[in-house]
Design a protein around this motif. Structure first.
Motif, mmCIF file in Angstrom:
data_model
loop_
_atom_site.group_PDB
_atom_site.id
_atom_site.type_symbol
_atom_site.label_atom_id
_atom_site.label_comp_id
_atom_site.label_asym_id
_atom_site.label_seq_id
_atom_site.Cartn_x
_atom_site.Cartn_y
_atom_site.Cartn_z
ATOM 1 N N TRP A 435 0.804 29.971 -6.975
ATOM 2 C CA TRP A 435 -0.035 29.919 -5.773
ATOM 3 C C TRP A 435 0.596 28.960 -4.769
ATOM 4 O O TRP A 435 1.091 27.891 -5.141
ATOM 5 N N SER A 436 0.494 29.330 -3.523
ATOM 6 C CA SER A 436 1.073 28.497 -2.467
ATOM 7 C C SER A 436 0.222 27.262 -2.180
ATOM 8 O O SER A 436 0.732 26.235 -1.730
ATOM 9 N N GLY A 437 -1.096 27.402 -2.426
ATOM 10 C CA GLY A 437 -2.007 26.324 -2.050
ATOM 11 C C GLY A 437 -2.836 26.713 -0.830
ATOM 12 O O GLY A 437 -3.804 26.035 -0.482
ATOM 13 N N ASP A 438 -2.487 27.827 -0.237
ATOM 14 C CA ASP A 438 -3.220 28.319 0.929
ATOM 15 C C ASP A 438 -4.537 28.978 0.466
ATOM 16 O O ASP A 438 -4.536 29.806 -0.459
ATOM 17 N N ASN A 439 -5.642 28.607 1.108
ATOM 18 C CA ASN A 439 -6.947 29.104 0.661
ATOM 19 C C ASN A 439 -7.093 30.613 0.778
ATOM 20 O O ASN A 439 -7.640 31.271 -0.114
ATOM 21 N N ASP A 440 -6.606 31.174 1.885
ATOM 22 C CA ASP A 440 -6.715 32.637 2.048
ATOM 23 C C ASP A 440 -5.944 33.354 0.957
ATOM 24 O O ASP A 440 -6.401 34.351 0.403
ATOM 25 N N SER A 463 2.722 21.809 -11.189
ATOM 26 C CA SER A 463 3.866 22.399 -10.483
ATOM 27 C C SER A 463 5.060 22.645 -11.402
ATOM 28 O O SER A 463 6.148 22.978 -10.940
ATOM 29 N N LYS A 464 4.831 22.497 -12.681
ATOM 30 C CA LYS A 464 5.944 22.614 -13.633
ATOM 31 C C LYS A 464 6.566 24.018 -13.577
ATOM 32 O O LYS A 464 5.831 25.018 -13.644
ATOM 33 N N ASP A 465 7.890 24.063 -13.441
ATOM 34 C CA ASP A 465 8.613 25.345 -13.412
ATOM 35 C C ASP A 465 8.136 26.291 -12.310
ATOM 36 O O ASP A 465 8.279 27.516 -12.437
ATOM 37 N N ILE A 466 7.520 25.754 -11.276
ATOM 38 C CA ILE A 466 6.983 26.629 -10.233
ATOM 39 C C ILE A 466 8.053 26.953 -9.199
ATOM 40 O O ILE A 466 7.944 27.960 -8.478
ATOM 41 N N SER A 467 9.088 26.117 -9.137
ATOM 42 C CA SER A 467 10.023 26.269 -8.021
ATOM 43 C C SER A 467 10.750 27.607 -8.117
ATOM 44 O O SER A 467 11.117 28.075 -9.193
ATOM 45 N N TRP A 482 0.434 26.142 -10.071
ATOM 46 C CA TRP A 482 -0.189 27.175 -10.881
ATOM 47 C C TRP A 482 -1.675 27.178 -10.546
ATOM 48 O O TRP A 482 -2.283 26.112 -10.407
ATOM 49 N N LEU A 483 -2.233 28.353 -10.441
ATOM 50 C CA LEU A 483 -3.673 28.474 -10.182
ATOM 51 C C LEU A 483 -4.302 29.164 -11.391
ATOM 52 O O LEU A 483 -3.859 30.254 -11.794
ATOM 53 N N ARG A 484 -5.313 28.527 -11.949
ATOM 54 C CA ARG A 484 -5.961 29.113 -13.131
ATOM 55 C C ARG A 484 -6.976 30.165 -12.713
ATOM 56 O O ARG A 484 -7.834 29.912 -11.858
#
Lengths: 489, 489
Positions: A435-440, A463-467, A482-484
């Motif tokens: 997930w980018s972190g953007d709410n939309d 943010s582990k291994d997210i890059s 990561w977004l659960r």
């Protein structure tokens, strides 16, 4: 631990019906007389004596950990004047559709609501009680009924119109830093409570669109139910100065200024008991952690003609020893039930440890011990029985905790494509997606997967291994967390 | 008891302000942070931490005596459907004007009341739970909030719209005889609770016109407040089959018939705490019975330069010994307050026993003990301090009980003429007057004396020396009983 001789190995505990969670849960809480859902009001249920005994033990521990950390117990009224309830604009927007109104004799002369949560009841009193910086931090809690006019289907112990075991803590602090230290303390308190009940949990920061109405942010504890859906079992809110501003709760700083307090609130409810029942049970019934089992040890005498007296003497002496050591013991000496019937009955009731005593045992100065968590049976020496039982009860608490964590971990996975994520969700559990972190984009992910976002992990590196990964919904955006995602109760 | 050397004799405790009861009571509960009556809803108040600690100790004992006598704790919803609430005609007539209604979001779509008492919540469940005679007697209780839309002036802890510590027991029995045996057990339970709190009481059978709505008869406990008015502190109701008939709660007898159960109910509330505060206090503040004092012993070190270390070592060792013996101890080692200030403060807070330790005491291996109930001071040997304190705490419980009973007895007299009775009532207390037993005459007596009938004594011979006397109001009628009359809270 004393030498235990294994006479029946660990059994695979049947968990077929258990996975059909709703039916299983409704069956077991009725059958064990924990709870009764036949009360004639939607979303309002009855706690029966066995359930109340569990509840009291859980409440005692909840009080203990709050007292130990300097929270003071208070008790506020159920009624909140609408005028106060509606002061904080986000709060009233979040709650107004699910609030119960009260009127005297149907005349509507009063504008009162039944508290759905007590921020707006407490703040006017905080204003009277908090004068200067020496009064801070200010930490109180209460265990009460709160009311929410749920429009969704209600569910025994899980989705209620009267939540009857709402522990809500409310604190006030000099600044954001101290309030956030409190948030951490609250998280530690909840971990301690869930560990005590052997309940595993995920800690996530709820997304912006799902935080508590009036909060700056919300951190939540979720557990995974037998069917793979998650259930929220605790929340911790940083409220900033949102409430203190509208209620004008200020304190005098050492330098003589008046500043708004920063507040927090955090709550758990009878859902912790629902979770405890859910995660540990099996097709045979309840399995209660020794920490809060109303009966920790049940003793079943195996009578044969002519040996009754010797057996009952032994039963009595063991009962006395265990009771004196503070262990909660019950002797089942009913004569109209067979031992086998009793084994099944007390397994259903979730008693963690059974002691069987027959003529051979008396003769050999031994007892037979049966564990509810593994279904193992042992022979143990009569001598030193108190220590053996104490140690076993601890082992059972720990083993139940590990088994439950193992289940939760097995139900939590990562996925980087929509297909994969959907497949995971369909087989139950929690899936973490980029997930980018953007709410939309977050809300778009929910839609794509037809499931809810629990938020960003707080109990592991989010943010582990997210890059290098892309937001699951907004492929033009780089993923940052990561977004659960899960289906929820 | 260890040798105590009296160094300050029993003091007359000032009780001038105490007799101006309302002002005194409102002052002391606020000042000691037991309670706060500034909550912005009529008849709804806040329990503060010190009050909650008293409450928890009282509730624990209330639970204990109910558990010990085979009552099982349950928890029912606050909501009662109007349909059920109104089934028993006397009951609804008695309560309908003081019931709060609930509606969802102001739409009035539901017909729910907030329980003012739970007979009509429990009966539908009793119907499901009670099958045959082996299920009887059936005894449950709960400690909950109940709601009454009082139209009279409300009063902190005494006349409430939310009664937040209502202990209500509800029982079902095979026949009247067993139900009346239960009534006796309930009376014994209440005596035990009031004795534990050192509260004296009168037990009276309420007159027909003042019984509980729906009861066959009501037995009530009253105490006498400092100003001579009485306060009802507990009631016990025999409900006959009034409720079981309308809710159709029947059981299968051994001979195969279906019969209605006979029910009882009995309640106490936070009024027991109000009574305890009222009867024991004085102008200095609270005086709490050791049984339920959150702090039983306060230790005040008397520091002189150069002796601090030796004194604090002694304080620590005594604190440890007392704490290990299960005594609730608090050390007041604040450096910004004088010993004298602390004495006054802890006397106001009602701590039953104070230990003072100065350099001379350390040197002489002794301590100074100060009793709150008599204001006496003693020197006692350091050796054996645990036993001395334990014994003293018991002595204080007992002495507080005797003093309170002495007051109550001094406030209870007989009178055989209207003038005499009026005079007695005007100077406060309870007066017993001759009564025929006729309800109209009883109500006429109330009018004549401008006071309420508490009923006929149950704790003494209600007909002793009555022969030859005439009903106070109906002079043509022979008196058969003494009727207790008082002004009431």
């Amino acid at each position: 631990m004393a030498k235990l001789q294994l006479i029946k190995p660990r059994e695979k505990r049947p968990r077929e019906k258990w996975r059909n969670f709703t039916d299983w849960f409704n069956w077991i809480i009725m059958e064990t007389e924990v709870y009764d859902f036949r009360y004639p009001v939607k979303g309002a249920y009855v706690w029966r004596p066995y359930g109340m005994r569990i509840r009291r033990l859980v409440e005692s521990y909840v009080r203990l950990v709050h007292d130990e950390t300097g929270h003071q117990e208070v008790l506020f009224p159920v009624f909140i004047p609408y005028e106060f309830f509606s002061k904080e604009s986000e709060h009233i927007r979040g709650f107004e559709n699910e609030v119960f109104w009260v009127s005297k004799g149907g005349t509507g002369e009063e504008r009162l609501v039944l508290r759905p949560t007590s921020e707006t009841a407490m703040m006017p009193m905080f204003k009277l009680w908090i004068k200067d910086h020496t009064d801070l931090p200010f930490k109180v809690y209460q265990i009460v009924s709160v009311f929410r006019a749920e429009t969704k289907a209600t569910r025994p112990m899980i989705r209620l119109r009267e939540i009857s075991m709402f522990k809500e803590a409310h604190t006030a602090h000099a600044n954001r830093e101290d309030a956030e230290r409190q948030i951490k303390e609250a998280m530690e308190i909840y971990k301690k409570i869930f560990d005590y009940l052997s309940i595993p949990y995920l800690i996530s920061q709820r997304p912006e669109w799902d935080k508590f109405a009036g909060a700056v942010y919300t951190i939540a504890f979720d557990t995974v139910m037998p069917d793979g859906k998650t259930m929220q079992i605790g929340t911790v809110h940083y409220l900033g100065t949102n409430f203190s501003r509208v209620f004008d709760v200020r304190y005098l700083t050492p330098s003589g200024d008046w500043e708004y307090v920063h507040t927090t609130s955090y709550g758990i409810s009878e859902r912790v008991i629902a979770a405890m029942i859910a995660v540990h049970g099996d097709d045979k019934g309840l399995a209660l952690p020794p920490n809060v089992a109303p009966i920790q040890v049940v003793i079943v005498p195996i009578m044969y003609k002519g040996t009754e007296e010797a057996i009952m003497r032994e039963v009595k002496s063991i009962t006395e020893e265990l009771t004196n050591a503070g262990i909660r013991v019950k002797v089942d000496d009913r004569t109209d039930k067979t031992p086998g019937w009793k084994y099944n009955y007390w397994e259903m009731m979730g008693v963690p440890l059974r002691i069987e005593i027959g003529p051979k045992d008396v003769e050999n100065r031994q007892v037979v011990l049966a564990r509810r968590d593994t279904m193992e049976k042992f022979v143990a020496p009569r001598e030193g029985i108190v220590d053996t039982v104490k140690e076993l009860l601890n082992v059972i608490n720990d083993n139940m905790r590990s088994m439950a964590w193992e289940f939760l971990r097995s139900m939590t996975t990562k996925a980087t494509t929509v297909d994969e994520a959907r497949k995971r969700l369909d087989s139950g559990g929690v899936v973490e997606v980029p997930w980018s972190g953007d709410n939309d984009c977050g809300m778009a992910i929910q839609q794509l997967l037809d499931a809810d976002a629990l938020g960003v992990p707080m109990d592991e590196d989010a943010s582990k291994d997210i890059s290098g990964l892309r937001d699951l919904a907004c492929s033009d955006k780089q993923a940052n967390y990561w977004l659960r995602i899960a289906r929820r109760y």
